[in-house]
Design an enzyme around this catalytic site. Structure first.
Site, PDB file in Angstrom:
ATOM      1  N   GLU A 117     -11.231  47.298  39.569  1.00 51.15           N
ATOM      2  CA  GLU A 117     -11.358  45.977  40.196  1.00 51.15           C
ATOM      3  C   GLU A 117     -12.759  45.788  40.782  1.00 51.15           C
ATOM      4  O   GLU A 117     -13.347  44.699  40.674  1.00 51.15           O
ATOM      5  CB  GLU A 117     -10.285  45.811  41.268  1.00 51.15           C
ATOM      6  N   GLU A 137      -1.336  49.668  38.056  1.00 50.97           N
ATOM      7  CA  GLU A 137      -0.508  49.464  39.243  1.00 50.97           C
ATOM      8  C   GLU A 137       0.961  49.230  38.920  1.00 50.97           C
ATOM      9  O   GLU A 137       1.839  49.579  39.717  1.00 50.97           O
ATOM     10  CB  GLU A 137      -1.054  48.301  40.066  1.00 50.97           C
TER      11      GLU A 137
END
Length: 695
Positions: A117, A137
């Protein structure tokens, strides 16, 4: 700028280079302290007119970063300041993404989760050939919390993006380039220089957040639904909500949805279970890290399904593999297997033989003939005469007592059981089964072998059925008991899946054939372990009636299910007259009994030290025999549910068939968890009840 703890700053050609190297960590983790420092690095670079661009790179030799510290998740879930932390993180990522100056991420090795990210916040991403990128995730029951659901949309087609997010899979460098996730792939030696040259250009690339109409939103939703067996169903729904919000209403709306979904999932049972599974799997691998067990050459006796799979897996992992079988046709089938698993490279490391060529030079020999004790003893005696004194010898068996075979081998201290699962190349678990005479060195070597084959090793006691075959037999038997009690077959299967099992016990029996269930699960395991607790003769009689009536399993075209060209076509109409009269089963009872049959047998395995620790039971149950991953294994499920509550649920059942054992009442009384139980150095270190003593 004040001194930084996590970043080292240098400048070259007007470019500020920030090297992330989190102290005391082998891999960079992205936590609040790192993000706070990154905020300062970004703000200073934007404010300084002498800085033309910014490069983010890693000071760790093996990776860019591995995401968040998972041990911090419980604290994050309980912190009332977490919503504000997520907002600050999103503000930082938006500032980076909108920077008028070029920000470039230079990535080598792994860039996962939060680390990716951060890279996605940069206008350009340059990666080395060894890079592996992903947002995994969902495998933890979460969604990305650092703007990943939105930043990925400015690079990757929305349909491909949702598939990547829901599956949680990782992409190697070239595949990431093809998907648009990264901008360039370069040699490792050129990585930093290339990134600096891009940042020195002074021009940031334009990244446009996409918008989507109703048709695109529907396509994204369908694509998410089409991902087979995602790690987390709740995460799939949350990801669709975040991605479609961003497509429909813009990046800020998507970020707000991401925050909402992340917070909703963070404290969930499913997230806790999946994080638990990550930790126990990592710990199991670590226990055999660095052992001397990686072999240069392995030899396998038996070219059947298991032997061929073991050899193919070895060859595909760079290990020389020889397979012996007296049936030339089976050897050729095994050759085709290794070609399918590992391609031409693996085939070059593989040899099929009808004699004992290459056995004398093998570091490890795995006996993988049929599950017949006499045949295995005879084969092991032949093996013993062919191999060197230093060779490790193992038997691949799912239930035969390892100690009963040990005297067929000279130097029985180098002998143990290795229970692989079918198909070997796909199933991640290996049960290591030492007998009393197996040396610690041999056990360590077997663990190293498992790791070299890409497997997760779990050490279990040489008790009947070990752990997986014993617990799985109890689960299959309960499915048959439900039939005998008058349960609707459809209800049995549907309620098993509602609990989370990937298939119901009737379909599972069809897949392996009812003859194998009778022979392996009932005769080899249930008759030795379950007699006295359930009516094993009645279950055996039911199976024998079904088989005699032609209900034998999928391979034969007729089982519990009817089959049309190999596809299930409803339940076999002849079942009703064969299962026997029953009083019927209430709605929900089948699922509850299947779950608690699995759980209570696992409890007994802890009581009699079949396991070294309850975590090992969780790992083996999920990786080996289909316990729902989203429940975290039987022991984690008890800890999350509460031992006292599980006892209450058992009170509604026949306690002979569903025994609570010793540890569950003790922990309920003490208010403690299975996770807190001590780890045995080796299994079998407490007396075994007479009812479970080996024959």
């Amino acid at each position: 700028m004040p001194t930084l703890q996590h970043f080292t700053l240098t400048e070259q050609d007007g470019v500020r280079v920030a090297i992330l190297d989190v102290p005391g960590r082998t891999m960079n983790v992205i936590d609040a302290s790192v993000l706070d420092e990154l905020r300062r690095v970004v703000d200073d670079a934007l404010a300084d007119p002498s800085v033309r661009g910014l490069v983010l790179a890693s000071g760790k030799p093996g990776a860019f970063g591995g995401g968040a510290d998972l041990t911090s998740l419980p604290a994050l879930a309980g912190d009332p300041g977490t919503p504000q932390f997520l907002q600050r993180t999103h503000d930082l990522m938006a500032t980076m993404a909108d920077s008028p100056k070029p920000f470039v991420a230079a990535v080598h090795g792994y860039a996962l989760g939060g680390a990716l990210e951060v890279a996605l916040g940069c206008g350009s991403i340059v990666v080395a050939e060894d890079a592996v990128l992903g947002l995994p995730e969902s495998t933890l029951g979460l969604v990305p919390g650092g703007a990943g659901t939105q930043l990925v949309l400015s690079r990757v087609d929305p349909v491909a993006a949702i598939e990547l997010l829901v599956s949680g899979r990782t992409l190697p460098a070239r595949e990431a380039l093809q998907a648009g996730l990264v901008d360039r792939v370069v040699d490792r030696d050129d990585l930093l220089a290339t990134a600096i040259a891009l940042a020195a250009s002074g021009t940031a690339p334009a990244r446009v957040h996409p918008t989507g109409d109703a048709a695109l939103l529907a396509e994204v939703t369908r694509a998410a639904a089409g991902v087979r067996r995602p790690p987390s169903g709740a995460a799939r729904e949350a990801l669709v909500a975040a991605v479609t919000a961003g497509l429909a209403r813009g990046r800020e709306a998507g970020l707000a949805a991401e925050r909402e979904q992340f917070l909703a999932l963070l404290g969930s049972d499913e997230c806790a279970a999946l994080v638990h599974m990550f930790h126990v799997e990592t710990a199991a691998k670590r226990r055999f890290r660095g052992t001397s067990g990686r072999p240069d050459a392995i030899a396998v006796v038996g070219a059947g399904q298991m032997g061929a799979g073991i050899a193919a897996t070895a060859a595909s992992h760079g290990i020389s593999a020889a397979v012996r079988d007296i049936d030339e046709a089976r050897i050729e089938e095994a050759r085709n297997r290794v070609r399918a698993v590992g391609g031409a490279d693996a085939e070059r490391r593989w040899t099929g033989t009808a004699d004992w060529d290459r056995f004398a030079d093998a570091d490890v020999v795995v006996e993988a003939v049929f599950e017949e004790p006499g045949l295995k003893r005879e084969t092991l005696a032949l093996v013993d005469r062919q191999v060197g004194e230093g060779a490790l010898i193992t038997t691949n068996t799912s239930a035969i007592p390892v100690a009963s075979l040990a005297d067929a081998v000279s130097g029985a201290d180098r002998f143990l059981g290795t229970h692989f699962f079918s198909p070997v190349e796909k199933m991640p678990l290996v049960e290591l089964v030492p007998h009393d005479g197996t040396s610690d060195v041999a056990l360590a070597r077997a663990g190293g072998l498992a790791r070299a084959l890409g497997k997760v090793p779990v050490v279990v006691a040489d008790f009947p059925g070990f752990f997986t075959s014993r617990v799985y037999a109890r689960w299959l038997v309960e499915g048959l008991r439900l039939l005998a009690d008058g349960a609707d077959p459809a209800a049995i299967e549907q309620e098993a899946k509602a609990v989370g099992f990937p298939v119901g016990p009737l379909q599972a029996s069809d897949e392996v054939t009812l003859e194998l269930v009778l022979k392996a699960s009932v005769v080899q395991v249930a008759e030795r372990v379950l007699t006295g607790r359930v009516d094993v003769p009645a279950v055996k009689g039911l199976l024998e009636r079904l088989i005699a009536a032609g209900i034998r399993g999928k391979r034969f075209g007729r089982g519990f299910y009817a089959y049309d060209a190999g596809r299930r076509a409803g339940f076999d109409p002849g079942l009703a007259g064969l299962t026997g009269p029953g009083a019927g089963v209430a709605p929900g009872e089948a699922g509850e009994r299947l779950l608690l049959a699995f759980v209570t047998e696992s409890l007994l395995c802890w009581d009699d030290a079949t396991l070294c620790h309850p975590d090992d039971g969780d790992l083996a149950a999920v990786l080996g025999i289909g316990f729902p991953r989203r429940l975290g294994g039987p022991f984690h499920w008890i800890d999350r549910t509460g031992a006292a509550e599980v006892l209450r649920r058992l009170d509604g059942l026949d306690r002979a068939a569903f025994p609570a054992g010793d540890a569950l009442p003790r922990l309920a009384g003490e208010g403690r968890r299975f996770a807190d139980e001590p780890r045995h150095a080796r299994p079998g270190s407490v007396p075994t009840p007479a009812t479970r003593t080996q024959e």
